[in-house]
Write a protein that holds these residues in place. Structure first.
Motif, PDB file in Angstrom:
ATOM      1  N   MET A  13       6.168   4.945  12.710  1.00  0.00           N
ATOM      2  CA  MET A  13       6.013   6.284  12.144  1.00  0.00           C
ATOM      3  C   MET A  13       4.908   6.327  11.102  1.00  0.00           C
ATOM      4  O   MET A  13       4.165   7.304  11.008  1.00  0.00           O
ATOM      5  N   VAL A  14       4.783   5.277  10.303  1.00  0.00           N
ATOM      6  CA  VAL A  14       3.692   5.216   9.326  1.00  0.00           C
ATOM      7  C   VAL A  14       2.342   5.217  10.033  1.00  0.00           C
ATOM      8  O   VAL A  14       1.402   5.916   9.623  1.00  0.00           O
ATOM      9  N   TYR A  15       2.241   4.465  11.128  1.00  0.00           N
ATOM     10  CA  TYR A  15       1.001   4.432  11.904  1.00  0.00           C
ATOM     11  C   TYR A  15       0.695   5.799  12.509  1.00  0.00           C
ATOM     12  O   TYR A  15      -0.462   6.290  12.441  1.00  0.00           O
ATOM     13  N   GLN A  16       1.699   6.452  13.084  1.00  0.00           N
ATOM     14  CA  GLN A  16       1.491   7.762  13.700  1.00  0.00           C
ATOM     15  C   GLN A  16       1.120   8.813  12.663  1.00  0.00           C
ATOM     16  O   GLN A  16       0.292   9.697  12.934  1.00  0.00           O
ATOM     17  N   ARG A  17       1.684   8.734  11.489  1.00  0.00           N
ATOM     18  CA  ARG A  17       1.317   9.701  10.451  1.00  0.00           C
ATOM     19  C   ARG A  17      -0.131   9.511  10.027  1.00  0.00           C
ATOM     20  O   ARG A  17      -0.863  10.496   9.798  1.00  0.00           O
ATOM     21  N   ALA A  18      -0.556   8.267   9.909  1.00  0.00           N
ATOM     22  CA  ALA A  18      -1.952   8.012   9.553  1.00  0.00           C
ATOM     23  C   ALA A  18      -2.896   8.579  10.610  1.00  0.00           C
ATOM     24  O   ALA A  18      -3.930   9.176  10.287  1.00  0.00           O
ATOM     25  N   ALA A  73       4.023  12.220  20.159  1.00  0.00           N
ATOM     26  CA  ALA A  73       4.517  11.143  19.303  1.00  0.00           C
ATOM     27  C   ALA A  73       5.788  11.576  18.582  1.00  0.00           C
ATOM     28  O   ALA A  73       6.753  10.799  18.459  1.00  0.00           O
ATOM     29  N   PHE A  74       5.806  12.810  18.097  1.00  0.00           N
ATOM     30  CA  PHE A  74       7.023  13.343  17.490  1.00  0.00           C
ATOM     31  C   PHE A  74       8.193  13.267  18.472  1.00  0.00           C
ATOM     32  O   PHE A  74       9.291  12.834  18.135  1.00  0.00           O
TER      33      PHE A  74
END
Length: 364
Positions: free
Chosen positions: A78-83, A112-113
């Motif tokens: 999730m951290v990667y996808q937010r970036a 991704a969500f």
């Protein structure tokens, strides 16, 4: 006769005896007991599990470590996808440019969500079936509960440690996942209309909702295991219980909020109706026409007429002078989640009390 030559200890009884030996050593000395280790200052200063806590952790360490490792991996994803999403938003010119105009450019991030929320919504079900149901049913089935009841440790302490440690692990993992997912979603939460915040993919995965659902699923599974006393049967019944819980929660979810109504300015009967505006991300519950007396009419009223003149005549006859929209703003999301979670927490507390009052008598 030594235990190595007694065939009665093999199979199911072997598991029970190993647990009894570990419990005896743990309650007397704690893990790592010995002259060489206990006398060193480093061993005494280092925080370590001991006694019954160490025993319960050791017994269920595979499930606990798997849950914690899966949480770490999911958080990293999730951290990667937010970036990745933030890089796109900066390049796109958000928030100066309307995100609704991004079209297919934003579709990969919606995908991704979707992939993450699908897994997050299944967590309460999986925890109830794989962690809650076998927690005590396994001990009752293989005879470990009888051996523990024969020791100096009380059943209340054993049950309390089991439930407390399991509840702690479940709470830590679900709170972490909920917080990180909310942090990921927050930049577009109020700006992207294609995301319905009342859907289970978003309402059930942020705030206190996932924690409450997971704890009720797990402790409900524990109670089912105590009643059935068979691991496989308890897992099957718990699966049905958790699915039913999700369905009931979804059915009553919208009733947790206060429905607001926006009404258009009245016009002359037969005149074109202008619908009122509502907040961009509001969840629309119902839309209807309104007559001069305030009576609501369905939007299908007068739609079976064959001409515009006939439609106008029908609207005049019904005295329709305006329209109204019932909606729930996204500003109520947090209060709805906490209200619903408080009910689920209360049910969970009731199950725990019932386990101590009635269930502990069956732990033999």
């Amino acid at each position: 006769m030594s235990t190595s030559t007694n065939p009665s200890i093999h199979g199911r009884n072997g598991t029970a005896n190993r647990t009894m030996n570990a419990m005896t050593n743990a309650t007397r000395n704690g893990p790592g007991h010995g002259a060489g280790k206990a006398s060193t200052p480093e061993a005494t200063r280092r925080p370590r599990l001991s006694g019954m806590t160490w025993l319960v952790w050791r017994q269920h360490r595979a499930a606990f470590w798997t849950l914690l490792a899966a949480t770490v991996l999911c958080v990293a994803w999730m951290v990667y996808q937010r970036a990745q999403m933030m890089d796109f938003l900066h390049a796109y010119g958000f928030p100066a440019k309307n995100l609704d105009d991004a079209g297919k450019q934003f579709d990969p991030y919606i995908g991704a969500f979707t992939s993450v929320t699908t897994g997050l919504t299944a967590i309460p079900v999986m925890l109830g079936v794989l962690l809650g149901a076998p927690l005590l049913a396994g001990d009752l089935e293989n005879g470990t509960a009888k051996l523990i009841a024969a020791q100096s440790v009380s059943r209340n302490r054993w049950l309390a440690t089991k439930l407390a440690l399991t509840g702690l692990v479940v709470t830590v993992t679900t709170v972490t996942l909920s917080a990180v997912f909310a942090w990921w979603w927050n930049p577009v939460k109020l700006h992207y209309l294609d995301i319905d915040w009342t859907s289970r993919e978003f309402f059930n995965t942020t705030g206190p909702a996932p924690v409450a659902l997971a704890l009720l699923s797990v402790f409900g599974g524990v109670l089912i295991g105590v009643i059935l006393r068979r691991t496989l049967a308890a897992m099957v019944v718990t699966l049905g219980f958790t699915v039913a819980l999700q369905a009931v929660w979804g059915y009553f979810k919208l009733s947790l909020g206060d429905i607001l109504t926006a009404t258009s300015k009245p016009v002359s009967p037969g005149t074109t109706i202008t619908f009122p505006s509502v907040p961009r991300t509001a969840h629309v519950v119902d839309t209807s026409y309104v007559s001069g007396s305030g009576k609501p009419f369905d939007l299908t009223t007068c739609t079976d007429t064959l001409s515009e003149q006939a439609t106008t005549s029908c609207m005049k006859k019904a005295d329709i002078v305006g329209a109204s929209i019932d909606y729930i703003p996204i500003s109520q999301m947090s209060s709805m989640q906490w209200f619903g979670a408080s009910v689920l927490f209360a049910l969970t507390a009731g199950i725990v009390v019932f386990l101590f009052v009635w269930g502990r008598k069956r732990l033999v």
